[in-house]
Scaffold this active site. Structure first.
Site, PDB file in Angstrom:
ATOM      1  N   HIS A  66       0.823  -1.210   0.000  1.00  0.00           N
ATOM      2  CA  HIS A  66       0.000   0.000   0.000  1.00  0.00           C
ATOM      3  C   HIS A  66       0.857   1.259   0.000  1.00  0.00           C
ATOM      4  O   HIS A  66       0.453   2.286  -0.553  1.00  0.00           O
ATOM      5  CB  HIS A  66      -0.934  -0.001   1.207  1.00  0.00           C
ATOM      6  N   VAL A  70       0.943   4.163  -3.559  1.00  0.00           N
ATOM      7  CA  VAL A  70       0.471   5.539  -3.370  1.00  0.00           C
ATOM      8  C   VAL A  70       1.681   6.452  -3.172  1.00  0.00           C
ATOM      9  O   VAL A  70       2.389   6.341  -2.185  1.00  0.00           O
ATOM     10  CB  VAL A  70      -0.466   5.643  -2.156  1.00  0.00           C
ATOM     11  N   ASP A  74       7.662   5.540  -0.162  1.00  0.00           N
ATOM     12  CA  ASP A  74       8.262   6.659   0.570  1.00  0.00           C
ATOM     13  C   ASP A  74       7.855   6.708   2.038  1.00  0.00           C
ATOM     14  O   ASP A  74       8.087   7.699   2.722  1.00  0.00           O
ATOM     15  CB  ASP A  74       7.898   7.989  -0.101  1.00  0.00           C
ATOM     16  N   SER A  76       4.953   7.000   3.264  1.00  0.00           N
ATOM     17  CA  SER A  76       3.839   7.914   3.537  1.00  0.00           C
ATOM     18  C   SER A  76       2.675   7.205   4.230  1.00  0.00           C
ATOM     19  O   SER A  76       1.883   7.840   4.925  1.00  0.00           O
ATOM     20  CB  SER A  76       3.363   8.581   2.244  1.00  0.00           C
ATOM     21  N   ASN A  94      -6.801   1.219   4.343  1.00  0.00           N
ATOM     22  CA  ASN A  94      -5.657   1.128   5.257  1.00  0.00           C
ATOM     23  C   ASN A  94      -6.046   1.022   6.724  1.00  0.00           C
ATOM     24  O   ASN A  94      -5.177   0.814   7.582  1.00  0.00           O
ATOM     25  CB  ASN A  94      -4.745   2.348   5.071  1.00  0.00           C
ATOM     26  N   HIS A 192      -1.787 -12.990  -1.357  1.00  0.00           N
ATOM     27  CA  HIS A 192      -3.041 -13.327  -0.677  1.00  0.00           C
ATOM     28  C   HIS A 192      -3.020 -14.733  -0.091  1.00  0.00           C
ATOM     29  O   HIS A 192      -4.009 -15.184   0.468  1.00  0.00           O
ATOM     30  CB  HIS A 192      -4.223 -13.202  -1.640  1.00  0.00           C
ATOM     31  N   ASP A 251       2.850 -19.946   0.987  1.00  0.00           N
ATOM     32  CA  ASP A 251       3.017 -21.106   0.116  1.00  0.00           C
ATOM     33  C   ASP A 251       2.285 -20.887  -1.207  1.00  0.00           C
ATOM     34  O   ASP A 251       1.825 -19.779  -1.495  1.00  0.00           O
ATOM     35  CB  ASP A 251       2.511 -22.382   0.814  1.00  0.00           C
TER      36      ASP A 251
END
Length: 324
Positions: A66, A70, A74, A76, A94, A192, A251
């Site tokens: 994430h 965006v 950095d 952020s 978030n 995931h 896995d």
């Protein structure tokens, strides 16, 4: 002769400028002289938390993802909101992130070892790598040298983060805009294989897929029946395993689930709607011939270079949640 000397001098100056510009990128071993123990300190800190709560691995990986999607990698996503400005951290996608204490603890330890040297964005990149390795996943060499951004805006997260509802076309566009290709999309979706999700992120697939009270025909109907037991209509609090049976272990089971039309999100199911990503999914079903671990490290390195701040850009935060 004077003209020749001037031209030679000019060429050397241009070379130095170009070399300097190239050296501003991230690189493995960036802190070998200024903070040689950085990786050991971050790994020790991450291991301390993961050993007590293995489920933190998934949100740490997701946090890095994430962050990079965006404004680039950095840091952020780590910033707190300030008066009059809501930060990325407060955006709905978030709000379920966890593990900020891991980053803060590593930063605190590094400030004692080498104050003002290591950026929070680098700590996050290392912690995400270490978290994956600590739950039996792959490892990879993390290029370092990022600097921390000073800007964090809630709306940027809402505009730029992929969603669990995205179809393949949208996903391809989102990833492509950041320099990530279709293979990267298939590989990074494999993240995931760990973690949990709220029913809200896939509830429409169970109860109201097209607005007519129907289910998603692209999801295995038996799996829908099992999910309905846990997730009732309108449920916004219950969480379920994203990769049932092995959600705490990194896995290849995710690809098996997707191939059986049991991917939890519409974005997971989207991998079967494109020939290239479908081919990748099917090629990972045999754990003995799977290339997923190698591919994941390569795609994470690539993702970790998105929009980085280097050189004199940005800052090195003293506290990861606060601008200097």
């Amino acid at each position: 002769m004077a003209t020749f000397k001037f031209l030679t001098f000019l060429i050397l100056q241009i070379f130095c400028i170009l070399k300097g510009a190239n050296s501003q990128g991230v690189e493995v071993g960036f802190y070998k002289k200024t903070c040689p123990n950085v990786e050991a300190i971050v790994k020790q800190t991450t291991a301390h938390y993961i050993s007590r709560a293995p489920t933190l691995a998934a949100p740490l990986l997701r946090m890095h993802f994430h962050d990079c999607f965006v404004r680039g990698c950095d840091g952020s996503v780590l910033l707190n909101s300030t008066k009059g400005n809501q930060a990325e951290k407060d955006a709905i996608p978030n709000q379920s992130l966890r593990g900020f204490q891991v980053i803060d603890a590593a930063k605190s330890a590094l400030e004692q070892e080498c104050p003002g040297i290591v950026s929070c964005s680098d700590i996050l990149a290392l912690a995400a790598r270490d978290a994956v390795e600590l739950i039996n996943g792959p490892t990879w060499a993390v290029p370092l040298g990022r600097r921390d951004g000073r800007v964090s805006i809630l709306l940027d997260a809402l505009k730029n983060l992929p969603t669990p509802f995205d179809n393949f076309t949208t996903l391809k566009t989102t990833f492509g805009s950041l320099g990530l290709n279709v293979k990267d999309l298939a590989v990074l979706s494999g993240g995931h294989t760990i973690g949990m999700s709220h029913c809200l992120s896939f509830g429409s697939r169970l109860y109201n897929f097209t607005g007519k009270g129907d289910t998603d025909p692209n999801m295995d109907q038996n799996y829908i029946g099992r999910l309905k037991i846990k997730c009732k209509p309108g449920d916004v609090t219950t969480i379920v395993e994203m990769d049932p049976g092995s959600f705490k272990s990194f896995d290849t089971d995710y690809y098996t689930m997707v191939s059986k039309r049991r991917g939890l999100f519409a974005s997971d199911a989207a991998l079967l709607t494109d020939s290239q990503t479908k081919s990748y999914v099917l090629s990972q079903l045999n754990p003995y011939t799977s290339t997923f671990f190698k591919d994941f490290g390569e795609s994470m390195i690539k993702m970790g270079k998105i929009g980085v701040l280097t050189g004199k850009a940005g800052e090195i935060r003293k506290h990861c949640a606060l601008r200097n």
